[in-house]
Scaffold this motif. Structure first.
Motif, mmCIF file in Angstrom:
data_model
loop_
_atom_site.group_PDB
_atom_site.id
_atom_site.type_symbol
_atom_site.label_atom_id
_atom_site.label_comp_id
_atom_site.label_asym_id
_atom_site.label_seq_id
_atom_site.Cartn_x
_atom_site.Cartn_y
_atom_site.Cartn_z
ATOM 1 N N ASP A 1 0.828 -1.206 0.000
ATOM 2 C CA ASP A 1 0.000 0.000 0.000
ATOM 3 C C ASP A 1 0.865 1.259 0.000
ATOM 4 N N LEU A 2 1.989 1.217 0.707
ATOM 5 C CA LEU A 2 2.924 2.342 0.633
ATOM 6 C C LEU A 2 3.428 2.550 -0.788
ATOM 7 N N ALA B 1 1.878 1.800 -3.571
ATOM 8 C CA ALA B 1 0.804 2.374 -4.380
ATOM 9 C C ALA B 1 0.700 3.885 -4.140
ATOM 10 N N TRP B 2 0.833 4.299 -2.889
ATOM 11 C CA TRP B 2 0.809 5.725 -2.579
ATOM 12 C C TRP B 2 2.029 6.432 -3.159
ATOM 13 N N ALA B 3 3.195 5.786 -3.077
ATOM 14 C CA ALA B 3 4.411 6.402 -3.607
ATOM 15 C C ALA B 3 4.281 6.673 -5.100
ATOM 16 N N ALA B 4 3.675 5.723 -5.822
ATOM 17 C CA ALA B 4 3.482 5.918 -7.261
ATOM 18 C C ALA B 4 2.538 7.076 -7.531
ATOM 19 N N GLU B 5 1.490 7.209 -6.723
ATOM 20 C CA GLU B 5 0.527 8.288 -6.929
ATOM 21 C C GLU B 5 1.111 9.648 -6.552
ATOM 22 N N LEU B 6 1.870 9.686 -5.463
ATOM 23 C CA LEU B 6 2.394 10.959 -4.972
ATOM 24 C C LEU B 6 3.683 11.374 -5.671
ATOM 25 N N GLY C 1 3.687 -8.916 1.911
ATOM 26 C CA GLY C 1 3.007 -10.165 1.609
ATOM 27 C C GLY C 1 1.794 -10.438 2.471
ATOM 28 N N LEU C 2 1.280 -9.427 3.158
ATOM 29 C CA LEU C 2 0.144 -9.591 4.055
ATOM 30 C C LEU C 2 -0.946 -8.595 3.670
ATOM 31 N N ASP C 3 -2.166 -9.075 3.482
ATOM 32 C CA ASP C 3 -3.293 -8.205 3.126
ATOM 33 C C ASP C 3 -3.835 -7.565 4.397
ATOM 34 N N ALA D 1 -9.267 3.986 1.429
ATOM 35 C CA ALA D 1 -9.756 2.944 2.349
ATOM 36 C C ALA D 1 -8.770 1.791 2.508
ATOM 37 N N ALA D 2 -7.490 2.137 2.583
ATOM 38 C CA ALA D 2 -6.437 1.170 2.921
ATOM 39 C C ALA D 2 -5.723 1.739 4.143
ATOM 40 N N PRO D 3 -6.357 1.651 5.331
ATOM 41 C CA PRO D 3 -5.930 2.451 6.474
ATOM 42 C C PRO D 3 -4.819 1.855 7.327
ATOM 43 N N GLY D 4 -4.474 0.599 7.109
ATOM 44 C CA GLY D 4 -3.595 -0.078 8.049
ATOM 45 C C GLY D 4 -4.382 -0.503 9.276
#
Length: 220
Positions: free
Chosen positions: A75-76, A78-83, A100-102, A149-152
């Motif tokens: 998820d980090l 994915a955010w790095a690519a967007e930001l 490796g963990l959802d 909605a990927a809050p950790g």
């Protein structure tokens, strides 16, 4: 197999966005093993469940139900690519950067074994705040984080022990309901119509369950 990329500890930083004027959201990877233990009640206990971490605003953060915060490297990324910027482990204030963990799909109340000793229980999603927004310095950050909605996940400490980068993470117990961290986050933020579904997850903190009960009572 899922594993732990880093264990991250807070470095105090000044922050005008918090009532105490300082925050521990800036977390950096630790070297060597780190002790994990239940911190006790919010506001009166040890704060973080991770020894050496700093909880500066104990009235709003830390305590047994928010002892450890985990966020997925995926998820980090994915955010790095967007930001368009690098996001190192710990930058979202997470104690555990996983691989490796959802985490979003984790069930409230499921348990993870980290390394050979520590057992953690999924408790509740992280809700973004002004301190997080100020730290990230991105336009509309709370809204954007909420919409993703990927809050950790916050975790309770069930079994004390030491953890370190490279430890395997294994899901060792899952409850019989379908309340994931992602669902709980949506219910507690932008989709309150989902709140009644949270009552199936009795491992949620009492504050979240009370919110769900009030929704049911109002509808009835």
């Amino acid at each position: 197999m899922a594993d732990l990329l880093s264990v991250n500890l807070g470095v105090p930083r000044s922050s005008p966005a918090t009532r105490v004027g300082v925050t521990g959201i800036d977390k950096r990877p630790a070297e060597g093993p780190v002790l994990v233990r239940a911190p006790g009640p919010k506001g009166t206990g040890l704060g973080s469940g991770v020894a050496g971490d700093r909880i500066l605003d104990g009235g709003h953060h830390g305590g047994d139900d928010q002892a450890v915060y985990a966020y997925a490297r995926e998820d980090l990324d994915a955010w790095a690519a967007e930001l368009g910027r690098e996001l190192p482990g710990g930058v979202f204030g997470e104690n555990l950067t996983t691989h490796g963990l959802d985490v979003t799909g984790a069930l409230v109340g499921e348990r993870w074994r980290v390394g050979g000793e520590v057992v953690l229980e999924v408790s509740v999603p992280r809700i973004p705040c002004n301190t997080f927004a100020h730290w990230m310095a991105e336009q509309g950050w709370v809204r954007r984080f909420t919409e993703r909605a990927a809050p950790g996940a916050y975790l309770r400490v069930v079994r004390t022990g030491e953890i370190r980068a490279g430890d395997p993470i294994e899901v060792v117990q899952r409850p019989g309901h379908d309340v994931t961290i992602g669902l709980a986050f949506r219910a507690l933020t932008r989709e309150p119509e989902l709140l009644p579904r949270l009552l199936a997850a009795d491992a949620l903190p009492e504050e979240a369950l009370a919110k769900a009960r009030r929704r049911v009572a109002a509808a009835g």
